[in-house]
Design an enzyme around this catalytic site. Structure first.
Site, PDB file in Angstrom:
ATOM      1  CB  CYS A 134      -0.886   0.043   1.235  1.00  0.00           C
ATOM      2  SG  CYS A 134      -2.415  -0.833   1.015  1.00  0.00           S
ATOM      3  NE  ARG A 138       1.748  -0.364  -4.844  1.00  0.00           N
ATOM      4  CZ  ARG A 138       2.816   0.405  -5.020  1.00  0.00           C
ATOM      5  NH1 ARG A 138       2.762   1.422  -5.846  1.00  0.00           N
ATOM      6  NH2 ARG A 138       3.927   0.162  -4.383  1.00  0.00           N
TER       7      ARG A 138
END
Lengths: 288, 221
Positions: free
Chosen positions: A190, A237
């Site tokens: 993250c 992502r």
């Protein structure tokens, strides 16, 4: 002054040379700070937008030099006081070794110099480039951590839910994601949340170049398009990271993380912002 | 076209800026204090009192974003065992301190790994020379895991207990013309009873400070 004016093309060196004391002083202040910024910030994901913002921001200011010169009136005592304050703050930042204060003070000194030479009118004219250049100043670590930490955990949770719904064995525990036999540290995946600032800067630049000056629209775009898109991009992502790890193993995921993760985020965010911009523009035009 | 003479304002402003830059350069601390952290691993013994060194499994670290981000010049993480008891040791040393090379506090590191924290308490830890240094103790919880943490931070000659203290320590060192080194020493153990854990960790810290050849590195000269 007659309307007929023959515009002599002043080459940049000629214009700048006239103000050489300002340039010399400015560079003496700016160069050490910029070097430190480059070494410590511009190589990280959170600060990668630095060189771009610097180059484009200066270019935006340079573009308006004729218009600025037209409305320039010397600033008064206020301007001088602001400059004095900024220089003192810069000194403090340098001596204390706090890059955030140093960079902010440099920025304030630059603005103050414009204020002194050109007055409030010039500042108003250049409001966007000046605001945009503020992206060069690193935000306080504490603030960034406080804002991004909950976001990182939330993204991880959502990713786990989504993938779970598709039948993947993903468990979200604290800050780790268990996928199959692998354990992923969420924070690393993250860390793209750190690029929120970068993406905001570039998004605003895009809006400015396309639509010109419009503070309200920019605020709207920022809040409703850029920030959400950046968050979504980060989610993408993480999802990709988990999927790659599950199907192709840890090594492949590491490769993705280093090579393509940033690119993925940029593409997803850029596409999202372009799309949002089109929609918002249509809405604006429809309202008349 | 206006003449090529240089405006007086420009000269004034330029001199002010140049002057500030010169003063800043003169005042910027240059003298680097190194507490001998060149070989951190070698400085911490494998046997500390009744404790012997094991592997490094299960030690909570700051979640790494990018390797280049690491502000630590050196880091060691070890577990020590004495009978059934286990102490986890994490030491991170940064020879260069600037705003961005802050020693990371465990109060951020543990939550970043998903733990929730009980409030931090300060205590005076015997430093092995007859004095005491301020150290912090808290309990971190994640699911069934209760980890009790005792740590201290040394920046130059100071022992900052929180973020504010840390910045003040850096500032004071800078004003004295020094670029301080910084070290974070973190001891932790897993168990149900906080008081028992604290006693164990304080005992370990005492043994560490008595046996480590690099006491100056850990608690200053």
């Amino acid at each position: 002054m007659t309307e007929l004016s023959i515009r002599t093309w002043e080459t940049p060196p000629a214009t700048l040379w006239r103000h050489w004391p300002l340039l010399a002083g400015g560079l003496a202040l700016a160069v050490p700070t910029l070097v430190r910024l480059a070494q410590e910030l511009w190589t990280t994901e959170a600060g990668a937008h630095g060189p771009i913002v610097l180059a484009t921001g200066l270019w935006l200011v340079w573009r308006k030099r004729e218009a600025a010169r037209a409305v320039a009136t010397p600033g008064g005592g206020q301007a001088a006081a602001m400059l004095g304050g900024a220089l003192l703050l810069y000194l403090f930042g340098r001596v204390a070794g706090v890059l955030g204060i140093e960079a902010f003070a440099l920025y304030a000194a630059g603005v103050a110099m414009l204020y002194v030479r050109g007055g409030a009118a010039v500042l108003r004219l250049l409001w966007f480039p000046l605001l945009y250049l503020l992206f060069l100043v690193p935000p306080p670590d504490l603030l960034v951590a406080a804002l991004t930490q909950p976001l990182k955990v939330a993204i991880a949770a959502v990713a786990a839910e989504l993938l779970g719904a598709f039948g993947y064995p993903v468990i979200h525990a604290g800050v780790t994601l268990q996928v199959g036999q692998y354990e992923l540290l969420v924070a690393a995946a993250c860390s793209g949340v750190n690029s929120l600032v970068s993406l905001s800067a570039l998004g605003l630049l895009y809006a400015y170049l396309l639509h010109g000056v419009s503070p309200r629209y920019m605020a709207v775009l920022l809040l409703f398009a850029i920030v959400p898109m950046a968050v979504v991009a980060n989610l993408v992502r993480v999802l990709l990271l988990v999927l790659i790890t599950y199907h192709w193993g840890d090594a492949a995921a590491q490769g993705y993380l280093h090579d393509f993760a940033g690119l993925t985020m940029l593409i997803v965010t850029a596409s999202g912002v372009f799309a949002a911009d089109r929609v918002l523009t249509l809405m604006r035009n429809a309202r008349g | 076209m206006p003449g090529a003479e240089v405006s007086r304002r420009d000269l004034l402003l330029g001199s002010a800026a140049l002057g500030t830059a010169a003063v800043a350069a003169a005042l910027t601390p240059r003298h680097r204090t190194t507490g001998g952290g060149d070989d951190l691993a070698g400085a911490i013994p494998s046997r500390i009192g009744s404790w012997t060194h094991g592997d490094a499994e299960g030690i909570i670290r700051p979640p790494e974003a990018e390797p280049s981000d690491s502000p630590y010049d050196q880091e060691i993480a070890r577990t020590y065992r004495s009978g059934a008891a286990l102490t986890m040791l994490l030491i991170a040393y940064g020879a260069t301190q600037s705003d961005r090379l802050q020693v990371h506090r465990p109060e951020f590191c543990y939550p970043a790994n998903g733990f929730s924290l009980a409030p931090t308490k300060t205590l005076a830890l015997a430093d092995g020379r007859g004095g005491a240094i301020p150290a912090c103790f808290f309990t971190a919880m994640l699911g069934d895991r209760r980890e009790h943490v005792l740590y201290w931070v040394r920046i130059g000659d100071y022992f900052p207990r929180n973020w504010w203290d840390q910045h003040r320590a850096l500032l004071m060192s800078s004003l004295r013309g020094l670029v301080p080194d910084g070290i974070l020493v973190r001891l932790s153990t897993i168990g149900a009873d906080a008081d028992e854990a604290r006693a164990q960790l304080i005992g370990f810290a005492g043994a560490l400070l008595r046996s480590a050849p690099s006491r100056a590195l850990l608690v200053g000269a």
